[in-house]
Design an enzyme around this catalytic site. Structure first.
Site, PDB file in Angstrom:
ATOM      1  N   ASP A  14       0.816  -1.204   0.000  1.00  0.00           N
ATOM      2  CA  ASP A  14       0.000   0.000   0.000  1.00  0.00           C
ATOM      3  C   ASP A  14       0.857   1.264   0.000  1.00  0.00           C
ATOM      4  O   ASP A  14       1.919   1.322   0.618  1.00  0.00           O
ATOM      5  CB  ASP A  14      -0.892  -0.016   1.249  1.00  0.00           C
ATOM      6  CG  ASP A  14      -1.829   1.161   1.315  1.00  0.00           C
ATOM      7  OD1 ASP A  14      -2.682   1.276   0.426  1.00  0.00           O
ATOM      8  OD2 ASP A  14      -1.704   1.972   2.251  1.00  0.00           O
ATOM      9  N   GLU A  16       1.068  -0.568  -5.134  1.00  0.00           N
ATOM     10  CA  GLU A  16       0.116   0.511  -5.401  1.00  0.00           C
ATOM     11  C   GLU A  16       0.947   1.786  -5.496  1.00  0.00           C
ATOM     12  O   GLU A  16       1.303   2.382  -4.489  1.00  0.00           O
ATOM     13  CB  GLU A  16      -0.921   0.632  -4.290  1.00  0.00           C
ATOM     14  CG  GLU A  16      -2.008   1.642  -4.636  1.00  0.00           C
ATOM     15  CD  GLU A  16      -2.457   2.495  -3.464  1.00  0.00           C
ATOM     16  OE1 GLU A  16      -3.443   3.230  -3.622  1.00  0.00           O
ATOM     17  OE2 GLU A  16      -1.819   2.458  -2.400  1.00  0.00           O
TER      18      GLU A  16
END
Length: 672
Positions: A343, A396
């Site tokens: 993330d 990401e």
């Protein structure tokens, strides 16, 4: 990537108030034996930032010593003057069971306490060098109390796995030239207890319905949004306090292992979200763990995240690097996960991320790149792929940082794949437009192929796109009900036939009408109505098409797998392209009619002479479409078109997509 902008302050102590003033100098009420699980080599690796299995050493470990069962505790707190283990077993007495600092100045405190076993609740009572009195949960705890309680629980990760076939063969499902279609799931809101909508289902209960559903839909993998312990549900799991603990509100570690095991036995891979970018300031967690900025960077210009009101790891501190890389390895080692979706990578790569001039510190060369974070990500990927060569790590990352999914040895960050955020933004903007105006915006669909092969891209339609007023996927689409569903089926077909792997957030596959709400179940009752049933059947058929047609995945990340046939018919908003595999006989032609006007006898150039069969059509009646289908194979004509020597005439459905394959077709594929 949305995060909560606030954090819930949880009670940092479960100890009775009258125990807080114990004289820490008193002799221990029950002997703590000074033993160690650390070798000199362990300490060397830890100090060098190279110990990638710290969870085997730090934390709590049930051990038998001289015939007595007890628990060994070890915690890193170099700026503490005193540490004891407190819990129900000693009445939360600060003086009862003190740990001893190691002689080697590693900052590790340790000791074995007899008659403490699995299930015991505990914390570390820490007196800092500057006189602060702290009660902290264990950074390496394997399980925790359910929030708002904050203590750790002595536990283990023993589980009798039944997924040996999957683990032995998963390299075939995880390789870069395999079809990878990911179903992104927030376990706390995928489904709730139908008899009590406020109650979370346990991991084991969810397995009963999630596993057969994912298998039926044909997804190859699930991606679980953070399953680590987090005290604040509105953070969706991205504000982690227990990096080695599963979220206790949904069950035990073994129940989570059961869910993963069941998915594996059904042939479904499991990726999990991993959050090395920041952690919350809850007083029982990592924040100022020993009274100092131990895990976070001391300078707020590097150690505080202005967007999420959270704290950034000190990526240059070797012991913190060991902690983070060990955590990445832990979930693949002990939980058999098949990879990590990392993330907020962009926030790690840049020192000036979300900061104004003067709010950040340049690196040693005067640049904005966070060299320490870059080094950590490279080392994490090397360690992960070395230990588990058949996994995938997925970034990401929303910027044009070069080489995110390229090997470290050629200068890349070493990820296997990267989310294609530009494709996602352009695609949604395009499909939100009324079809009458799309002819002026066709570049939003074609532009992605300019850079599609610069990285190994995964195409995401993720949770971030269906919250905070952005509307659900179906309600982003223009027009009446029929047009909305036709548009979404068309968009999904464009997604599945575009180069790259795929990811769809839960609910999108059946046209969830409301925005995602982490506090409640998906609206499963919608599947009692024809348009939603049709949407579900369309995505199921697309997954089948994706997995059974090699041209869709042989060259997912290479230009050899794609060819534009026509991008010039802006007036009619029609796009034509080919997907190609290693066997030319398997090549496909894709036609998108991006307006609500059906087009009769539309001429399309094809790759070669012969009969072309429609093997998928998003306008199929079984998908709630209008049923404009080219049922019979179409024989090519010796008429040059779109730069091809042969062409065919097709009926194009309104807001529809069709896929052609040269006959003979081995078997009928759903969707015609």
């Amino acid at each position: 990537m949305a995060k909560s902008t606030g954090k819930k302050k949880t009670d940092s102590s479960t100890a009775p108030a009258d125990k807080s003033n114990e004289n820490v100098g008193n002799e221990s009420l029950n002997a703590v034996e000074t033993i160690s699980r650390f070798t000199d080599f362990d300490i060397h690796l830890f100090r060098q930032g190279k110990h990638f299995k710290l969870y085997e050493k730090l934390g709590s470990h049930v051990m038998e010593v001289k015939g007595v069962v007890g628990t060994y505790f070890a915690v890193w707190a170099p700026n503490a003057s005193y540490i004891s283990v407190i819990g129900n077993f000693n009445g939360w007495n600060h003086a009862a069971h003190s740990l001893a600092p190691r002689w080697d100045s590693s900052g590790i405190w340790e000791g074995w306490i007899p008659n403490v076993g699995v299930g015991e609740v505990y914390k570390y009572y820490i007196v800092s060098l500057n006189g602060q009195h702290l009660e902290k949960s264990d950074p390496f705890a394997l399980w925790c109390e359910v929030a708002p309680k904050t203590a750790s629980i002595v536990w283990d990760t023993w589980f009798e796995w039944q997924d040996s076939d999957w683990m032995k063969n998963r390299k075939e499902k995880n390789k870069l030239n395999a079809p990878i279609s990911v179903y992104e799931v927030h376990l706390g809101s995928w489904q709730r207890d139908p008899t009590d909508p406020e109650r979370y289902l346990t991991y084991k209960e969810i397995a009963v319905t999630l596993v057969p559903y994912v298998k039926e839909m044909g997804f190859t993998h699930v991606e679980l949004m953070p399953i680590m312990e987090h005290p604040y549900p509105p953070s969706w799991g991205y504000q982690i306090t227990g990096y080695f603990s599963c979220a206790s509100r949904m069950g035990t570690p073994q129940e989570l292992m059961y869910l993963i095991d069941q998915l594996h036995q059904a042939g479904i891979g499991v990726y999990i979200d991993w959050v090395p970018s920041h952690f919350p300031g809850d007083t029982h967690g990592l924040f100022r763990f020993d009274g100092t900025a131990l895990y976070e960077h001391e300078d707020p210009r590097k150690g505080y995240h202005p967007d999420w009101k959270s704290y950034i790891f000190n990526y240059g501190r070797n012991e913190v690097r060991s902690f983070l890389i060990s955590n990445a390895i832990f979930w693949m080692d002990r939980y058999h996960t098949d990879g990590l979706r990392v993330d907020a990578v962009a926030s790690m790569l840049y020192l000036d991320y979300s900061r104004k001039h003067g709010e950040w510190i340049p690196n040693e060369f005067g640049g904005r790149e966070n060299l320490e974070a870059i080094s950590l990500l490279k080392e994490m990927n090397i360690a992960a792929y070395t230990e588990f060569p058949d996994i995938q790590s997925i970034a990401e990352e929303s910027t044009a940082f070069p080489g995110v999914s390229r090997p470290v040895f050629v200068g890349g960050l070493g990820f296997g794949m990267k989310w294609m955020m530009g494709w996602m933004n352009d695609t949604l903007k395009y499909f939100e437009k009324d079809s009458a105006f799309r002819k002026w915006h066709q570049d939003q669909l074609t532009f992605s192929l300019v850079y599609a092969f610069s990285e190994n891209f995964m195409l995401p339609l993720s949770h971030d796109e269906v919250v905070y007023g952005k509307k659900s996927l179906i309600n982003k689409m223009p027009g009446d009900e029929w047009q909305k569903f036709a548009n979404l089926r068309l968009m999904f077909t464009y997604m599945f036939t575009h180069p790259g792997t795929k990811l769809i957030f839960m609910g999108g596959e059946f046209g969830q009408t409301s925005e995602w709400n982490f506090q409640q179940s998906l609206d499963w009752h919608l599947l009692e109505t024809p348009p939603h049933i049709g949407m579900k059947e369309c995505v199921k058929a697309l997954n089948h098409l994706y997995k059974t047609e090699p041209a869709m995945y042989d060259y997912s990340f290479a230009h050899e797998g794609f060819e534009w046939i026509d991008t010039q018919d802006r007036e009619n908003s029609v796009l034509v392209y080919a997907r190609k595999g290693t066997d030319p006989a398997q090549n496909l032609v894709v036609v998108l009619n991006l307006t609500s006007v059906p087009r009769k006898s539309y001429r399309v150039g094809v790759l070669s002479e012969g009969d072309w069969q429609e093997i998928f059509n998003s306008d199929s009646e079984q998908f709630y479409g209008s049923g404009i289908i080219n049922y019979e194979p179409v024989t090519s004509e010796n008429q040059q078109w779109h730069g091809k020597s042969h062409s065919v005439l097709l009926d194009l459905p309104p807001m529809g997509a069709l896929v052609l394959k040269k006959t003979p077709v081995s078997k009928q594929i759903p969707g015609i």
